[in-house]
Design an enzyme around this catalytic site. Sequence first.
Site, PDB file in Angstrom:
ATOM      1  N   CYS A 122      10.511  87.875   6.551  1.00  0.00           N
ATOM      2  CA  CYS A 122      11.684  87.444   5.897  1.00  0.00           C
ATOM      3  C   CYS A 122      11.330  87.124   4.413  1.00  0.00           C
ATOM      4  CB  CYS A 122      12.175  86.192   6.588  1.00  0.00           C
ATOM      5  SG  CYS A 122      11.095  84.958   6.744  1.00  0.00           S
ATOM      6  N   HIS A 123      12.434  86.716   3.429  1.00  0.00           N
ATOM      7  CA  HIS A 123      12.194  86.730   2.188  1.00  0.00           C
ATOM      8  C   HIS A 123      13.123  85.535   1.777  1.00  0.00           C
ATOM      9  CE1 HIS A 123      10.684  90.848   2.081  1.00  0.00           C
ATOM     10  NE2 HIS A 123      11.836  91.028   2.551  1.00  0.00           N
TER      11      HIS A 123
ATOM     12  N   TYR B 235      16.239  95.247  -8.547  1.00  0.00           N
ATOM     13  CA  TYR B 235      17.657  94.901  -8.072  1.00  0.00           C
ATOM     14  C   TYR B 235      17.687  93.293  -8.389  1.00  0.00           C
ATOM     15  CZ  TYR B 235      15.134  93.321  -3.959  1.00  0.00           C
ATOM     16  OH  TYR B 235      14.216  92.393  -3.278  1.00  0.00           O
TER      17      TYR B 235
ATOM     18  N   THR C 155      10.197  91.833  -4.122  1.00  0.00           N
ATOM     19  CA  THR C 155       9.826  92.618  -5.214  1.00  0.00           C
ATOM     20  C   THR C 155      10.878  91.978  -6.440  1.00  0.00           C
ATOM     21  OG1 THR C 155      11.442  94.448  -4.873  1.00  0.00           O
ATOM     22  CG2 THR C 155       9.312  94.537  -4.227  1.00  0.00           C
TER      23      THR C 155
ATOM     24  N   ARG D   6      11.456 103.197  -5.044  1.00  0.00           N
ATOM     25  CA  ARG D   6      12.655 102.528  -5.392  1.00  0.00           C
ATOM     26  C   ARG D   6      12.604 101.118  -5.782  1.00  0.00           C
ATOM     27  NH1 ARG D   6      14.782  99.995  -1.166  1.00  0.00           N
ATOM     28  NH2 ARG D   6      13.652 100.621   0.704  1.00  0.00           N
TER      29      ARG D   6
ATOM     30  N   ASP E 209      13.637  90.464   8.598  1.00  0.00           N
ATOM     31  CA  ASP E 209      13.815  90.836   7.251  1.00  0.00           C
ATOM     32  C   ASP E 209      15.006  90.269   6.494  1.00  0.00           C
ATOM     33  OD1 ASP E 209      13.092  92.455   5.197  1.00  0.00           O
ATOM     34  OD2 ASP E 209      14.650  93.831   5.802  1.00  0.00           O
TER      35      ASP E 209
HETATM   36  C1  0GY Z   1      12.132  94.849   2.837  1.00  0.00           C
HETATM   37  C2  0GY Z   1      12.584  96.011   2.251  1.00  0.00           C
HETATM   38  C3  0GY Z   1      12.901  96.136   0.867  1.00  0.00           C
HETATM   39  C4  0GY Z   1      12.688  95.269   0.035  1.00  0.00           C
HETATM   40  C5  0GY Z   1      11.883  94.489  -0.231  1.00  0.00           C
HETATM   41  O1  0GY Z   1      10.336  93.055  -1.383  1.00  0.00           O
HETATM   42  C6  0GY Z   1      11.469  93.893  -1.505  1.00  0.00           C
HETATM   43  O2  0GY Z   1      12.260  93.856  -2.353  1.00  0.00           O
HETATM   44  O3  0GY Z   1      10.849  94.235   0.836  1.00  0.00           O
HETATM   45  C7  0GY Z   1      13.591  97.409   0.677  1.00  0.00           C
HETATM   46  O4  0GY Z   1      14.475  97.397  -0.082  1.00  0.00           O
HETATM   47  O5  0GY Z   1      13.461  98.369   1.466  1.00  0.00           O
HETATM   48  O6  0GY Z   1      11.147  94.678   3.931  1.00  0.00           O
HETATM   49  O7  0GY Z   1      12.640  93.663   2.590  1.00  0.00           O
END
Ligand code: 0GY
Length: 324
Positions: free
Chosen positions: A36-37, A53, A81, A134, A276
Amino acid sequence: MSGSLGSPKTPGWLDWYENPSEPTFRLPPGTVDTHCHVFGPQAEFSFAPERKYTPCDGGKEDLFALRDHLGVARNVIVQATCHGADNSAMADAVRSAGGRARGIATVRPDIAESELLALDAAGVRGVRFNFVRRLVDTSPADDLLTIAKKVAPLGWHVVLYFESVDLPELEGFFGSLPVPLVVDHMGRPDVTRPVDGPQFTRFLRFVEDNDVWVKVSCPERLTVTGPPALHGDLHGERHDELHGDLHGERHAYTDVVPFARRVVAEFPDRVLWGTDWPHPNLTGHMPDDGLLVDHIPHVAVTAEQRHKLLVANPMGLYWPGEDF
Ligand code: 0GY
């Protein structure tokens, strides 16, 4: 969810689901969400200038509320990211979780040892190497190797995010890394291809040969057929329909199930699960996180498999020696 301060969200951005349903499947006590983020919140933790993004806000309070709602015990918060190599939001969330979170950072090769030690003290246990074009500009292999060598003495691992089509080109390098490896989202298979075809077979052999940990995550990202009955209100009609038929033929993301089942069956001691949340960069639909929990028994079909996937494996990797 998007703050009035700072940059506007990327056009077409889908916000995370605000009122996720109550899962029908009860997660076993001690379940870890290993993927998770946190996004900001932007007013407190700005996004990185080099990001690809700009998301809605998705801060630690929202993450912890989801954790409690779903019946998750612990989180592994992976640096997103959009925050680049500034780990402040992630580390703050990990510190705030009272021992119930670990973190995965993004670092540059010139990171000072003192900074790594501070991240370790916060609860960080790995770094993420991202090869999805991307999302990031490519990093030279030498830089990544430097990072891996710096984190190895801390007992950290490397989390790898790549597209399955790129594995043949990357796997030699992955095998040379002097740390344990964890792969996001089953290596992102193309689920329109056969589960026993060359692409996924190659991934499975890579897992076997390198003793890799695999996140059985992101059916909502990998699916081509999508969730069923995408009509009407997602919380009303579709939710009832799915829950009414959890153990029947119809459930979400059926095209991903054979891939996930195969990984769980072949590597029961190396699989991990994650939500996620807050689900960056989805374009087709935003999943109801309650339904993502209800997806689990379709891919881990025995109680023993589920206990390993959800509790024993992630505890061994992220909280070794602790009771669950
Ligand atoms: C995920 C997938 C994505 C993005 C990132 O760190 C991120 O920006 O992980 C994605 O866009 O496929 O694992 O969260």
